[in-house]
Write a protein that holds these residues in place. Structure first.
Motif, PDB file in Angstrom:
ATOM      1  N   TRP A 143       0.823  -1.201   0.000  1.00 43.12           N
ATOM      2  CA  TRP A 143       0.000   0.000   0.000  1.00 43.12           C
ATOM      3  C   TRP A 143       0.857   1.251   0.000  1.00 43.12           C
ATOM      4  O   TRP A 143       1.798   1.367   0.784  1.00 43.12           O
ATOM      5  N   ARG A 144       0.563   2.181  -0.902  1.00 44.95           N
ATOM      6  CA  ARG A 144       1.229   3.478  -1.051  1.00 44.95           C
ATOM      7  C   ARG A 144       2.671   3.385  -1.554  1.00 44.95           C
ATOM      8  O   ARG A 144       3.408   4.355  -1.489  1.00 44.95           O
ATOM      9  N   LEU A 145       3.088   2.213  -2.030  1.00 44.94           N
ATOM     10  CA  LEU A 145       4.461   2.073  -2.506  1.00 44.94           C
ATOM     11  C   LEU A 145       4.526   1.702  -3.986  1.00 44.94           C
ATOM     12  O   LEU A 145       5.554   1.227  -4.458  1.00 44.94           O
ATOM     13  N   ALA A 146       3.469   1.917  -4.717  1.00 44.66           N
ATOM     14  CA  ALA A 146       3.469   1.633  -6.152  1.00 44.66           C
ATOM     15  C   ALA A 146       4.303   2.683  -6.881  1.00 44.66           C
ATOM     16  O   ALA A 146       4.329   3.853  -6.490  1.00 44.66           O
ATOM     17  N   PRO A 147       4.993   2.277  -7.938  1.00 42.34           N
ATOM     18  CA  PRO A 147       5.816   3.242  -8.672  1.00 42.34           C
ATOM     19  C   PRO A 147       4.976   4.255  -9.448  1.00 42.34           C
ATOM     20  O   PRO A 147       3.789   4.026  -9.713  1.00 42.34           O
ATOM     21  N   GLU A 148       5.613   5.348  -9.811  1.00 39.79           N
ATOM     22  CA  GLU A 148       4.945   6.376 -10.618  1.00 39.79           C
ATOM     23  C   GLU A 148       4.538   5.773 -11.958  1.00 39.79           C
ATOM     24  O   GLU A 148       5.205   4.885 -12.475  1.00 39.79           O
ATOM     25  N   GLY A 149       3.445   6.270 -12.513  1.00 43.20           N
ATOM     26  CA  GLY A 149       3.007   5.805 -13.818  1.00 43.20           C
ATOM     27  C   GLY A 149       1.986   4.692 -13.760  1.00 43.20           C
ATOM     28  O   GLY A 149       1.476   4.275 -14.793  1.00 43.20           O
ATOM     29  N   LEU A 150       1.673   4.195 -12.563  1.00 42.12           N
ATOM     30  CA  LEU A 150       0.653   3.166 -12.389  1.00 42.12           C
ATOM     31  C   LEU A 150      -0.482   3.732 -11.547  1.00 42.12           C
ATOM     32  O   LEU A 150      -0.253   4.540 -10.643  1.00 42.12           O
ATOM     33  N   ALA A 151      -1.711   3.295 -11.849  1.00 45.16           N
ATOM     34  CA  ALA A 151      -2.874   3.787 -11.113  1.00 45.16           C
ATOM     35  C   ALA A 151      -3.949   2.708 -11.064  1.00 45.16           C
ATOM     36  O   ALA A 151      -4.032   1.861 -11.963  1.00 45.16           O
ATOM     37  N   THR A 152      -4.767   2.756 -10.019  1.00 47.63           N
ATOM     38  CA  THR A 152      -5.902   1.844  -9.921  1.00 47.63           C
ATOM     39  C   THR A 152      -7.016   2.343 -10.838  1.00 47.63           C
ATOM     40  O   THR A 152      -6.962   3.462 -11.364  1.00 47.63           O
ATOM     41  N   PRO A 179      -2.437  -4.480   3.700  1.00 47.52           N
ATOM     42  CA  PRO A 179      -2.599  -5.484   4.754  1.00 47.52           C
ATOM     43  C   PRO A 179      -3.706  -5.118   5.736  1.00 47.52           C
ATOM     44  O   PRO A 179      -3.995  -3.943   5.968  1.00 47.52           O
ATOM     45  N   ARG A 180      -4.343  -6.165   6.274  1.00 46.87           N
ATOM     46  CA  ARG A 180      -5.372  -6.002   7.303  1.00 46.87           C
ATOM     47  C   ARG A 180      -5.103  -7.007   8.410  1.00 46.87           C
ATOM     48  O   ARG A 180      -4.576  -8.085   8.159  1.00 46.87           O
ATOM     49  N   ARG A 181      -5.501  -6.685   9.606  1.00 49.05           N
ATOM     50  CA  ARG A 181      -5.307  -7.600  10.735  1.00 49.05           C
ATOM     51  C   ARG A 181      -6.250  -8.788  10.642  1.00 49.05           C
ATOM     52  O   ARG A 181      -7.445  -8.627  10.427  1.00 49.05           O
ATOM     53  N   ARG A 182      -5.703  -9.954  10.798  1.00 48.42           N
ATOM     54  CA  ARG A 182      -6.462 -11.207  10.871  1.00 48.42           C
ATOM     55  C   ARG A 182      -7.345 -11.487   9.662  1.00 48.42           C
ATOM     56  O   ARG A 182      -8.285 -12.261   9.743  1.00 48.42           O
TER      57      ARG A 182
END
Length: 111
Positions: A9-18, A41-44
Motif C-alpha cells: 500500500w502506497r508504494l506503487a511506482p509512478e506511472g501506475l494507477a488503480t 494489509p489487514r489484521r487477521r
C-alpha cells in the motif's frame, strides 16, 4: 493473478494507477492488461487487493451520449418502483428486501 509484481500500500511506482484513480483523472484502462497488484494489509484477514494499470496507455473516458443518459435514467427509475405496491419509493429499493420498507414492514410479510 500469478506472475504480477506485488506492491505494498502506497508504494506503487509512478506511472501506475488503480481503476478509481484513472477514473478520477478522466481516464479508462482501454482494454490494457493489469500490470501489477497493490496489497493493503489487514489484521487477521486477507489483504485488500487493487489492480494497477499504466497511465500512459489509458484513454479518455467516453462521453455520455443522450441515449446512454436516457437509458440510465430509465434503469434508475425502475429500481425505485416497488414490485409489491407499485409506488415510487423515492429511493432505490434495497435488493435485500426486494420491496419498499413500508411493504417489508407490513404484517403480511412478517415471518
Amino acid at each position: 493473478m500469478a506472475g504480477l509484481p506485488v506492491y505494498r500500500w502506497r508504494l506503487a511506482p509512478e506511472g501506475l494507477a488503480t481503476f478509481r484513480q484513472l477514473r478520477a483523472l478522466g481516464l479508462r484502462p482501454a482494454g490494457q492488461p493489469v500490470v501489477a497488484q497493490l496489497e493493503r494489509p489487514r489484521r487477521r484477514r486477507e489483504p485488500l487487493v487493487a489492480y494497477l494499470y499504466r497511465i500512459d496507455l489509458a484513454r479518455p473516458v467516453r462521453p455520455m451520449t443522450p441515449a446512454k443518459r436516457a437509458a440510465l435514467a430509465k434503469a434508475n427509475a425502475a429500481r425505485r418502483i416497488c414490485p409489491e405496491c407499485g409506488r415510487d419509493a423515492g429511493y432505490r429499493i434495497p435488493t435485500s428486501l426486494g420491496m419498499c420498507v413500508p411493504c417489508a414492514d407490513a404484517p403480511a410479510h412478517a415471518a
